[in-house]
Write a protein that holds these residues in place. Structure first.
Motif, short mmCIF file in Angstrom:
data_model
loop_
_atom_site.label_atom_id
_atom_site.label_comp_id
_atom_site.label_asym_id
_atom_site.label_seq_id
_atom_site.Cartn_x
_atom_site.Cartn_y
_atom_site.Cartn_z
N ASP A 1 10.62 1.81 -3.87
CA ASP A 1 11.43 2.95 -3.44
C ASP A 1 10.70 3.83 -2.44
N SER A 2 9.37 3.98 -2.58
CA SER A 2 8.61 4.88 -1.71
C SER A 2 8.35 4.21 -0.37
N GLY A 56 7.33 -3.76 0.88
CA GLY A 56 8.64 -4.14 0.37
C GLY A 56 8.62 -5.37 -0.49
N THR A 57 7.48 -6.02 -0.56
CA THR A 57 7.39 -7.26 -1.33
C THR A 57 6.42 -7.09 -2.48
N GLY A 86 5.80 -8.02 3.95
CA GLY A 86 4.97 -6.92 3.47
C GLY A 86 5.60 -5.58 3.87
N PHE A 87 5.93 -5.48 5.15
CA PHE A 87 6.56 -4.26 5.66
C PHE A 87 7.68 -4.65 6.63
N ALA A 88 8.91 -4.57 6.16
CA ALA A 88 10.05 -4.85 7.02
C ALA A 88 10.20 -3.73 8.05
#
Length: 321
Positions: free
Chosen positions: A3-4, A9-10, A315-317
């Motif tokens: 959420d943060s 994101g994974t 990892g980071f979309a």
């Protein structure tokens, strides 16, 4: 999903799965003597394809007056390596495409691209199937011609049907609003709305021999008197995973296609793109007879892990960068 906004994101489990997948891909090519290479992400020229938009970098002391293009695939630079005598090569690269975001798209993504001198698109399809089975586990695969999948799923011949007939069947089956366009648009509508769902229940399967108007950088050939592009796409459980060509080696024909792309772009109100003269010069020196393919690594990881949203395997979309 976290959420943060600072969090990846994974999960750690999928970070490990990605690392294992990349290691498996490198083992596959190492066992076959295919050389890993790296090429620049930021180049003076990008692609002309009217369907793909690059991201551009316009500022910075090293950029100069002309923008540089974040590469939508490493294809052009890898072909320059092939023309210089590299032999079989592969690359695990980052690639960028503007405006492509959704459950299966992220503007920045991981691409596996490889080239096999001496192979045609059918031989490369077999190797792509071996690579995918190496990563996902053994499974059967099948190949259909573009004509076959239209006849079996839509009951229409994509090469002999009139444009009006293609438009009529698309409008009868789907709510397309005010959509208008030429023959390739209606073929694309039927492919995405009718053919791809039909392919979704067929596991690992290839579609080959596309219309010559969709050849891009592929050779063309005659099949039963009809000119087709020696190109294939791979679908796994309905996910479009790879796009491959028996590569065009004729620089004059490639220039004509680039110029035609820019004419289409201008008709659509888009800016023309500079033509990559260094690629054309490499083709003029002599690109070896070869086949090449680009495969989406993030989507392969989605299939390996059972995830349905690309953001869960990154990892980071885009929205977390």
């Amino acid at each position: 999903m976290a959420d943060s906004p600072w969090e990846p994101g994974t999960s750690v489990r999928l970070l490990r799965a990605r690392a294992a997948l990349l290691a498996a891909i490198r083992r596959f090519f190492a066992s076959r003597g295919v050389l890993e290479v790296e090429t620049p992400l930021l180049c003076r020229r990008g692609i002309t394809d009217p369907a793909i938009e690059p991201l551009m970098v316009t500022g910075g002391a090293s950029i100069g007056a002309q923008p540089r293009y974040l590469q939508t695939s490493p294809e052009y630079a890898m072909k320059r390596l092939l023309a210089a005598g590299s032999g079989p090569i592969y690359q695990l690269a980052r690639a960028f495409r503007d405006g492509e975001a959704g459950r299966r798209h992220n503007p920045e993504f991981s691409l596996l691209e490889w080239y096999r001198p001496g192979m045609d698109h059918h031989q490369l399809m077999a190797e792509v199937a071996e690579l995918v089975c190496h990563c996902l586990g053994s499974r059967p695969w099948q190949a259909f011609s573009y004509r076959e999948v239209f006849l079996q799923s839509v009951a229409i011949d994509p090469f002999t049907a009139s444009t009006a007939a293609l438009r009529e069947i698309a409008r009868d089956r789907f709510d397309l609003g005010a959509l208008e366009g030429g023959r390739d648009l209606w073929l694309d509508v039927l492919l995405s709305h009718a053919v791809e769902p039909w392919l979704g229940s067929r596991g690992l399967c290839f579609v080959y021999d596309y219309p010559a108007s969709q050849a891009a950088l592929a050779r063309t050939a005659l099949r039963d008197g009809i000119e087709v592009a020696e190109r294939f796409e791979l679908y796994v459980d309905g996910v479009e995973l790879a796009n491959g060509y028996h590569e065009l080696t004729d620089p004059a024909e490639q220039r004509r296609r680039f110029e035609r792309d820019n004419q289409v772009r201008q008709r659509r109100g888009a800016a023309p793109r500079p033509i990559d003269e260094r690629l054309l010069a490499a083709l003029a020196v002599g690109l070896p007879d070869c086949a090449g393919v680009a495969l989406g690594v993030d989507r392969l990881l989605m299939l390996a892990s059972g995830e349905s949203d690309i953001r869960r395997v990154l990892g980071f979309a885009w929205d977390r960068c």
